[in-house]
Design an enzyme around this catalytic site. Structure first.
Site, short mmCIF file in Angstrom:
data_model
loop_
_atom_site.label_atom_id
_atom_site.label_comp_id
_atom_site.label_asym_id
_atom_site.label_seq_id
_atom_site.Cartn_x
_atom_site.Cartn_y
_atom_site.Cartn_z
N ILE A 251 -4.10 29.74 26.76
CA ILE A 251 -4.16 29.48 28.20
C ILE A 251 -3.85 28.01 28.48
O ILE A 251 -3.09 27.69 29.40
CB ILE A 251 -5.53 29.90 28.77
CG1 ILE A 251 -5.79 31.38 28.46
CG2 ILE A 251 -5.58 29.66 30.29
CD1 ILE A 251 -7.17 31.89 28.86
N PHE B 164 -10.14 23.31 28.13
CA PHE B 164 -9.92 24.64 27.55
C PHE B 164 -10.43 24.73 26.12
O PHE B 164 -10.70 25.81 25.62
CB PHE B 164 -8.42 24.99 27.53
CG PHE B 164 -7.80 25.06 28.88
CD1 PHE B 164 -7.80 26.24 29.60
CD2 PHE B 164 -7.21 23.94 29.45
CE1 PHE B 164 -7.24 26.31 30.86
CE2 PHE B 164 -6.64 24.00 30.71
CZ PHE B 164 -6.65 25.19 31.42
N TYR C 226 -21.54 32.87 23.15
CA TYR C 226 -20.32 32.33 23.77
C TYR C 226 -20.53 32.16 25.28
O TYR C 226 -20.34 31.07 25.84
CB TYR C 226 -19.12 33.25 23.48
CG TYR C 226 -17.95 32.96 24.37
CD1 TYR C 226 -17.31 31.73 24.32
CD2 TYR C 226 -17.48 33.91 25.29
CE1 TYR C 226 -16.25 31.45 25.16
CE2 TYR C 226 -16.42 33.63 26.13
CZ TYR C 226 -15.82 32.40 26.06
OH TYR C 226 -14.77 32.11 26.90
#
Ligand code: UDP
Length: 325
Positions: free
Chosen positions: A12, A73, A141
């Site tokens: 991404i 990111f 996560y």
């Protein structure tokens, strides 16, 4: 604007970098290449190899490049792995984010965009999921992203740092030049396309006894170029205040629908077998992105699953070995 993109060699991050450059912004990519690919970094971006665990390296980066904003990111991103190795996520993901924020505060950088996740919503009360849904992280996560969102709340309140937390649902698809190349590959669409490319014999459907129309899990697949657009809009709106947005295209597609559509797009029979459920998979996850549509005028261009899969397929055909590293 000059934008520091951490993880700009990843899937991404590299595509957002490309779109930022196309929009006339200057980009510095910081990536340790643990998962990313050097070849994915746009040639017009300045590349610095380094690790967010290394505070002096971040300080040097901010001193040298003086970015106006940071898009973060760089992260470990696997829900399953985080259940096996929670400290990698509750530790490393959180510490790296904290290092970055602390260095930003010390260097007066006050604009931040966080890659956050649908994994904040493990037990949604309403579908589609909007920003008022209660947060129940589904894994270490998701918890690591939740902790970073909480840090950002305090960065804004104490230091006036303006942030956007963008909670992606299932990112997929490719641009002309960049796409998805993970090792190992665990995501549904690239796996299905690897079968079509003859790299795997078949795809295993993780459970067909969910309470959904065809028994397989339903997800909201959002094209990475639409995600990139959301980052650019969020960046431009930051000075008006901090925000949190759920980002999906608002439609759910089942695992079987993805496989069937990939058969149509690729012309390959794509053999599939049903296996056991994957632990931790909720039956349905669909985003309501009404808030970002209303506030920033975000308009996803790829709402048709066929177009999304076709764009990924085009990239896989042009790059049969991914980035070849
Ligand atoms: N899935 C599957 N077989 C695979 C990989 C994924 O059936 O080999 C399913 C998975 O259970 C989920 C959906 O496909 O319902 C999307 O999974 P993915 O890992 O791509 O994204 P996630 O939803 O976990 O973020």
């Amino acid at each position: 604007m000059k934008i520091l993109v951490t993880g700009g060699a990843g899937y991404i991050g590299s595509i957002v970098t490309e779109q930022l450059i196309a929009a006339g912004e200057e980009v510095v990519v910081f990536d340790n290449l643990s998962q990313g690919h050097r070849a994915a970094v746009h040639p017009k971006a300045t590349f610095v190899q380094g690790d967010l665990q290394d505070r002096p390296a971040i300080d040097a980066l901010l001193e040298t490049h003086k970015p106006d904003a940071v898009m973060h990111f760089a992260s470990k991103t696997l829900v399953g792995e985080s259940m096996q190795e929670p400290f990698l996520y509750l530790g490393e993901n959180v510490i790296c984010g904290l290092n970055l924020l602390q260095s930003m505060v010390e260097h007066g950088v006050k604009r931040f965009i966080l890659s956050s996740t649908a994994n904040l919503f493990d037990d949604p009360e309403r579908m589609p999921i909007d920003e008022n849904e209660r947060i129940v992280p589904g894994s270490p996560y998701g918890e690591s992203k939740h902790i970073l969102e909480r840090f950002l709340h305090w960065m804004d309140r104490i230091y006036g740092m303006r942030y956007a937390a963008l909670r992606y649902f299932n990112a997929c698809g490719a641009s002309e030049e960049r796409g998805e190349d993970h090792h190992p590959e665990l995501h549904l669409i690239p796996i299905v396309l690897q079968v079509a490319q003859g790299k795997r014999e078949k795809v295993t459907i993780f459970g067909d006894d969910y309470p959904t129309p065809d028994g397989t899990c339903v997800r909201d697949y959002i094209h990475v170029l639409d995600l990139a657009q959301a980052h650019i809009l969020a960046l431009r709106a930051l000075d008006k205040g901090s925000r949190r947005y759920n980002l999906g295209n608002g439609q759910g597609f089942s695992v079987k629908q993805v496989i069937e559509t990939a058969r149509e797009v690729t012309g390959h029979p794509i053999p599939a077998e049903v296996g056991p459920r994957r632990p931790g998979d909720p039956d349905v996850l669909v985003a309501s992105s009404e808030t970002i549509r209303r506030e920033l005028g975000w308009q996803p261009r790829y709402t048709d699953l066929k177009d999304i899969i076709a764009s990924a397929w085009k990239w896989h055909l042009a790059h049969p070995d991914g980035y070849g590293e």
